[in-house]
Design a protein around this motif. Structure first.
Motif, mmCIF file in Angstrom:
data_model
loop_
_atom_site.group_PDB
_atom_site.id
_atom_site.type_symbol
_atom_site.label_atom_id
_atom_site.label_comp_id
_atom_site.label_asym_id
_atom_site.label_seq_id
_atom_site.Cartn_x
_atom_site.Cartn_y
_atom_site.Cartn_z
ATOM 1 N N TRP A 35 66.534 58.766 -21.918
ATOM 2 C CA TRP A 35 65.278 59.423 -22.260
ATOM 3 C C TRP A 35 64.625 59.965 -21.002
ATOM 4 C CZ3 TRP A 35 64.995 59.494 -27.405
ATOM 5 C CH2 TRP A 35 65.707 58.528 -28.102
ATOM 6 N N ASN A 36 63.924 61.080 -21.148
ATOM 7 C CA ASN A 36 63.177 61.612 -20.014
ATOM 8 C C ASN A 36 61.772 61.015 -20.008
ATOM 9 O OD1 ASN A 36 61.674 63.062 -21.920
ATOM 10 N ND2 ASN A 36 62.806 64.953 -21.581
ATOM 11 N N TYR A 37 60.955 61.460 -19.088
ATOM 12 C CA TYR A 37 59.611 60.898 -18.940
ATOM 13 C C TYR A 37 58.718 61.168 -20.143
ATOM 14 C CZ TYR A 37 61.008 60.167 -14.139
ATOM 15 O OH TYR A 37 61.673 59.755 -13.021
ATOM 16 N N SER A 38 59.054 62.172 -20.939
ATOM 17 C CA SER A 38 58.263 62.503 -22.129
ATOM 18 C C SER A 38 58.677 61.691 -23.347
ATOM 19 C CB SER A 38 58.408 63.992 -22.454
ATOM 20 O OG SER A 38 58.043 64.774 -21.360
ATOM 21 N N GLY A 39 59.707 60.883 -23.203
ATOM 22 C CA GLY A 39 60.189 60.090 -24.327
ATOM 23 C C GLY A 39 61.186 60.827 -25.201
ATOM 24 N N ASN A 40 61.677 61.967 -24.729
ATOM 25 C CA ASN A 40 62.678 62.745 -25.457
ATOM 26 C C ASN A 40 64.050 62.516 -24.829
ATOM 27 O OD1 ASN A 40 60.699 64.064 -27.116
ATOM 28 N ND2 ASN A 40 60.183 65.320 -25.354
ATOM 29 N N HIS A 41 65.091 62.865 -25.580
ATOM 30 C CA HIS A 41 66.439 62.768 -25.017
ATOM 31 C C HIS A 41 66.532 63.627 -23.762
ATOM 32 C CE1 HIS A 41 68.599 60.551 -28.135
ATOM 33 N NE2 HIS A 41 67.766 61.130 -28.987
ATOM 34 N N GLN A 42 67.257 63.139 -22.769
ATOM 35 C CA GLN A 42 67.483 63.887 -21.532
ATOM 36 C C GLN A 42 68.727 64.748 -21.711
ATOM 37 O OE1 GLN A 42 65.892 64.290 -18.466
ATOM 38 N NE2 GLN A 42 67.498 65.811 -18.238
ATOM 39 N N PHE A 43 68.536 66.012 -22.067
ATOM 40 C CA PHE A 43 69.653 66.934 -22.215
ATOM 41 C C PHE A 43 69.895 67.626 -20.880
ATOM 42 C CE2 PHE A 43 68.203 66.482 -26.591
ATOM 43 C CZ PHE A 43 69.405 66.273 -27.244
ATOM 44 N N TYR A 44 71.132 67.576 -20.410
ATOM 45 C CA TYR A 44 71.479 68.148 -19.119
ATOM 46 C C TYR A 44 71.716 69.649 -19.244
ATOM 47 C CZ TYR A 44 71.630 63.645 -16.912
ATOM 48 O OH TYR A 44 71.265 62.439 -16.390
ATOM 49 N N SER A 45 71.116 70.389 -18.333
ATOM 50 C CA SER A 45 71.257 71.843 -18.298
ATOM 51 C C SER A 45 72.593 72.216 -17.660
ATOM 52 C CB SER A 45 70.118 72.454 -17.480
ATOM 53 O OG SER A 45 70.270 72.100 -16.112
ATOM 54 N N GLU A 46 72.897 73.489 -17.682
ATOM 55 C CA GLU A 46 74.127 73.965 -17.045
ATOM 56 C C GLU A 46 74.122 73.628 -15.555
ATOM 57 O OE1 GLU A 46 76.803 78.019 -16.504
ATOM 58 O OE2 GLU A 46 74.815 78.159 -17.382
ATOM 59 N N GLN A 47 73.001 73.851 -14.895
ATOM 60 C CA GLN A 47 72.911 73.569 -13.458
ATOM 61 C C GLN A 47 73.096 72.077 -13.171
ATOM 62 O OE1 GLN A 47 72.868 75.765 -10.928
ATOM 63 N NE2 GLN A 47 73.170 73.956 -9.675
ATOM 64 N N GLN A 48 72.505 71.237 -13.987
ATOM 65 C CA GLN A 48 72.658 69.792 -13.796
ATOM 66 C C GLN A 48 74.105 69.360 -14.036
ATOM 67 O OE1 GLN A 48 69.514 68.845 -16.580
ATOM 68 N NE2 GLN A 48 68.284 67.941 -14.939
ATOM 69 N N CYS A 49 74.749 69.958 -15.029
ATOM 70 C CA CYS A 49 76.159 69.641 -15.287
ATOM 71 C C CYS A 49 77.033 70.087 -14.118
ATOM 72 C CB CYS A 49 76.629 70.292 -16.586
ATOM 73 S SG CYS A 49 75.954 69.515 -18.067
ATOM 74 N N LEU A 50 76.753 71.263 -13.581
ATOM 75 C CA LEU A 50 77.527 71.744 -12.433
ATOM 76 C C LEU A 50 77.315 70.850 -11.212
ATOM 77 C CD1 LEU A 50 77.117 75.609 -12.811
ATOM 78 C CD2 LEU A 50 79.134 74.216 -13.312
ATOM 79 N N SER A 51 76.096 70.360 -11.027
ATOM 80 C CA SER A 51 75.832 69.425 -9.924
ATOM 81 C C SER A 51 76.644 68.150 -10.099
ATOM 82 C CB SER A 51 74.349 69.081 -9.849
ATOM 83 O OG SER A 51 73.598 70.205 -9.487
ATOM 84 N N LEU A 52 76.710 67.658 -11.325
ATOM 85 C CA LEU A 52 77.516 66.467 -11.605
ATOM 86 C C LEU A 52 78.988 66.743 -11.324
ATOM 87 C CD1 LEU A 52 78.106 63.649 -12.776
ATOM 88 C CD2 LEU A 52 78.111 64.721 -15.047
ATOM 89 N N ILE A 53 79.499 67.855 -11.819
ATOM 90 C CA ILE A 53 80.911 68.212 -11.649
ATOM 91 C C ILE A 53 81.293 68.249 -10.171
ATOM 92 C CG2 ILE A 53 82.552 70.136 -11.883
ATOM 93 C CD1 ILE A 53 81.049 70.753 -14.588
ATOM 94 N N GLN A 54 80.416 68.773 -9.342
ATOM 95 C CA GLN A 54 80.707 68.946 -7.918
ATOM 96 C C GLN A 54 80.435 67.694 -7.090
ATOM 97 O OE1 GLN A 54 78.305 72.361 -7.037
ATOM 98 N NE2 GLN A 54 79.659 73.757 -8.134
ATOM 99 N N SER A 55 79.833 66.701 -7.683
ATOM 100 C CA SER A 55 79.475 65.488 -6.947
ATOM 101 C C SER A 55 80.674 64.547 -6.814
ATOM 102 C CB SER A 55 78.348 64.757 -7.679
ATOM 103 O OG SER A 55 78.853 64.148 -8.857
#
Length: 113
Positions: A19-39
């Motif tokens: 969950w994110n700070y607003s109490g909603n599901h934390q959906f990862y954006s394209e940029q966040q996914c690319l950051s994960l892929i490259q990490s």
């Protein structure tokens, strides 16, 4: 966003659902996914649980995470799981197997061989 710069050769399983700070599901954006892929963590991950905002992110994860063998994913832009699986099948390798997650009805499971 998790600390992707952590380097530990023993980490093979990442659970990024939550969950994110607003109490909603934390959906990862394209940029966040690319950051994960490259990490370092993304490069060695074999089992990933994640929620993505767009279905194209699923394709990026499967195609670019070379050690990924299993993926549990919730996608924000899907109508239902069957529609998402139907959309993914022709876009992913034929070695991928799909299933609905019986414990989480809004998620699908992918096994990558």
């Amino acid at each position: 966003m998790p600390p992707y710069s952590i380097q530990s050769s023993s980490v093979r399983h990442l659970n990024l659902q939550g969950w994110n700070y607003s109490g909603n599901h934390q959906f990862y954006s394209e940029q966040q996914c690319l950051s994960l892929i490259q990490s370092p963590l993304g490069q060695q991950c074999q089992y990933l649980l994640i929620e993505v905002d767009k279905r194209a992110n699923i394709i990026h994860l499967v195609q670019k995470m070379k050690y990924l063998r299993a993926l549990n994913v919730r996608c924000n832009d899907r109508k239902d799981n069957e529609e998402l699986i139907k959309w993914l099948k022709p876009r992913l390798p034929s070695t991928c197997t799909f299933a609905n997650d019986s414990t989480a009805p809004n998620e699908i499971r992918l096994w990558i061989r």
